[in-house]
Design a protein around this motif. Structure first.
Motif, short mmCIF file in Angstrom:
data_model
loop_
_atom_site.label_atom_id
_atom_site.label_comp_id
_atom_site.label_asym_id
_atom_site.label_seq_id
_atom_site.Cartn_x
_atom_site.Cartn_y
_atom_site.Cartn_z
N LEU A 43 0.82 -1.21 0.00
CA LEU A 43 0.00 0.00 0.00
C LEU A 43 0.86 1.27 0.00
O LEU A 43 0.58 2.22 -0.74
CB LEU A 43 -0.93 -0.01 1.22
N LEU A 44 1.91 1.29 0.83
CA LEU A 44 2.72 2.51 0.94
C LEU A 44 3.40 2.89 -0.37
O LEU A 44 3.28 4.03 -0.83
CB LEU A 44 3.74 2.34 2.07
N PRO A 45 4.14 1.95 -1.03
CA PRO A 45 4.74 2.35 -2.31
C PRO A 45 3.70 2.66 -3.38
O PRO A 45 3.96 3.50 -4.26
CB PRO A 45 5.61 1.15 -2.70
N ALA A 46 2.53 2.01 -3.30
CA ALA A 46 1.48 2.31 -4.27
C ALA A 46 1.00 3.75 -4.11
O ALA A 46 0.81 4.48 -5.09
CB ALA A 46 0.32 1.35 -4.11
N LEU A 47 0.82 4.19 -2.86
CA LEU A 47 0.39 5.57 -2.61
C LEU A 47 1.46 6.57 -3.02
O LEU A 47 1.15 7.64 -3.56
CB LEU A 47 0.02 5.74 -1.14
N VAL A 48 2.72 6.23 -2.75
CA VAL A 48 3.81 7.11 -3.17
C VAL A 48 3.86 7.21 -4.70
O VAL A 48 4.04 8.30 -5.27
CB VAL A 48 5.15 6.61 -2.62
N LEU A 94 1.34 6.80 -6.75
CA LEU A 94 0.18 7.60 -7.17
C LEU A 94 0.46 9.09 -6.99
O LEU A 94 0.16 9.90 -7.88
CB LEU A 94 -1.05 7.17 -6.36
N ALA A 95 1.03 9.45 -5.85
CA ALA A 95 1.35 10.85 -5.60
C ALA A 95 2.38 11.36 -6.59
O ALA A 95 2.30 12.50 -7.07
CB ALA A 95 1.85 11.03 -4.17
N PHE A 96 3.35 10.51 -6.91
CA PHE A 96 4.40 10.89 -7.86
C PHE A 96 3.82 11.24 -9.22
O PHE A 96 4.32 12.14 -9.92
CB PHE A 96 5.41 9.74 -7.98
N LEU A 97 2.75 10.54 -9.62
CA LEU A 97 2.15 10.78 -10.93
C LEU A 97 1.12 11.90 -10.91
O LEU A 97 0.94 12.60 -11.90
CB LEU A 97 1.49 9.49 -11.44
N VAL A 98 0.43 12.08 -9.78
CA VAL A 98 -0.69 13.00 -9.73
C VAL A 98 -0.28 14.40 -9.29
O VAL A 98 -0.78 15.40 -9.80
CB VAL A 98 -1.80 12.44 -8.81
N VAL A 99 0.65 14.49 -8.32
CA VAL A 99 1.01 15.80 -7.75
C VAL A 99 1.52 16.78 -8.81
O VAL A 99 1.12 17.96 -8.80
CB VAL A 99 2.03 15.62 -6.61
N PRO A 100 2.40 16.38 -9.75
CA PRO A 100 2.81 17.36 -10.77
C PRO A 100 1.65 17.91 -11.59
O PRO A 100 1.64 19.09 -11.95
CB PRO A 100 3.78 16.56 -11.65
N LEU A 101 0.65 17.06 -11.89
CA LEU A 101 -0.50 17.53 -12.65
C LEU A 101 -1.34 18.49 -11.81
O LEU A 101 -1.84 19.49 -12.32
CB LEU A 101 -1.34 16.34 -13.11
N LEU A 102 -1.49 18.17 -10.53
CA LEU A 102 -2.23 19.07 -9.65
C LEU A 102 -1.49 20.40 -9.50
O LEU A 102 -2.12 21.47 -9.45
CB LEU A 102 -2.43 18.42 -8.28
N ALA A 103 -0.17 20.35 -9.43
CA ALA A 103 0.61 21.58 -9.34
C ALA A 103 0.41 22.45 -10.57
O ALA A 103 0.36 23.69 -10.48
CB ALA A 103 2.09 21.25 -9.16
#
Length: 283
Positions: A33-38, A40-49
């Protein structure tokens, strides 16, 4: 002997009813779960930024400038033209790979898919080597027909088709392999030629795969940067597509670069939404 109804009676007495198999737990283990969430954040956060930092107030002015509309129009025209080239050349190539046996077919398939993993800049250099004025083919195009491809709008279309066609070929070949050959064989036994069977029987069967491959090829062509700037240059109104305009704006006006990036992001989201039922597994 044990009464077979004893177990059912015991379940009835305890209020449990018939015994049911336990379904496996759906909770994800923590080490996964932890690496999966990391990830996901790695892919989504730049787009949100990109969305957070977008100049929303100035966005209408940014997107209505003459330079932006020229780049957008050129991008749409070139991406559509590159997709048409990919259709005319890629569908027969996919049929050849899926329906015929010939020596070296695996090597041909590897060469067809090579632009998928080839760095785009290397693809642009390869196009210059082949189709430039001094290229192994381009020198004859220039001297015999007066055709010059590099640093022209046609060169943009050639560069985009080079990187986009493998997406269409892979999609159509997979659809052809999944399609039932018996319909095509039945048409040939009834007197139709192989081309007629392909046109009247096979094409309607693989139409969804062609449509999906065309959309993917169009999206890939729209976002192409490396091969385009290497083979066609970056001339406003002639070869400057949207990705090139983003690159140029990033050097002088980051707000404009973000605004242009939002346009390409919107196109990508639209493409994914259109292909969701075909490429994504329903939950």
């Amino acid at each position: 002997m044990t009464d077979p109804h004893d177990g059912a009676a015991a379940d009835t007495l305890t209020g449990g009813g018939p015994r049911r198999r336990r379904r496996p737990g759906r909770g994800a283990p923590l080490p996964l779960l932890l690496p999966a969430l990391v990830g996901l954040a790695f892919l989504v956060v730049p787009l949100l930024a990109l969305l957070v930092r977008a100049p929303w107030r100035d966005l209408p002015d940014q997107l209505t400038s003459t330079e932006v509309w020229q780049a957008l129009q050129l991008s749409l025209v070139c991406a559509t033209s590159a997709t048409l080239v990919s259709l005319v050349l890629g569908v027969p190539l996919a049929w050849l790979l899926a329906r015929t046996e010939f020596p070296g077919r695996g090597i041909v398939r590897a060469l067809v898919t090579l632009p998928l993993v080839l760095p785009p800049v290397v693809g642009g250099v390869a196009l210059l080597t082949a189709l430039g004025r001094n290229g192994i083919v381009g020198q004859y195009l220039d001297s015999w027909f007066g055709i010059t491809l590099p640093f022209t709008t046609t060169g943009v279309i050639v560069a985009e088709a080079f990187v986009a066609m493998p997406f269409l070929v892979i999609s159509v070949e997979g659809t052809l392999r999944a399609a039932d050959k018996r319909f095509e064989e039945a048409a040939t036994t009834l007197g139709a030629s192989r081309f007629t069977a392909f046109r009247r029987v096979t094409l309607p069967l693989i139409a969804p795969g062609i449509a999906a491959g065309s959309v993917l090829a169009w999206a890939r062509a729209l976002g192409e940067f490396g091969a385009t700037i290497t083979f066609a240059g970056n001339f406003p109104g002639r070869t400057q597509t949207m990705p090139l305009a983003v690159y140029l704006a990033m050097q002088s006006d980051p707000a404009a670069a973000i605004a242009l990036s939002l346009v390409l992001l919107a196109v990508s989201v639209t493409v994914l939404a259109g292909l969701r039922d075909r490429w994504m597994t329903a939950s």
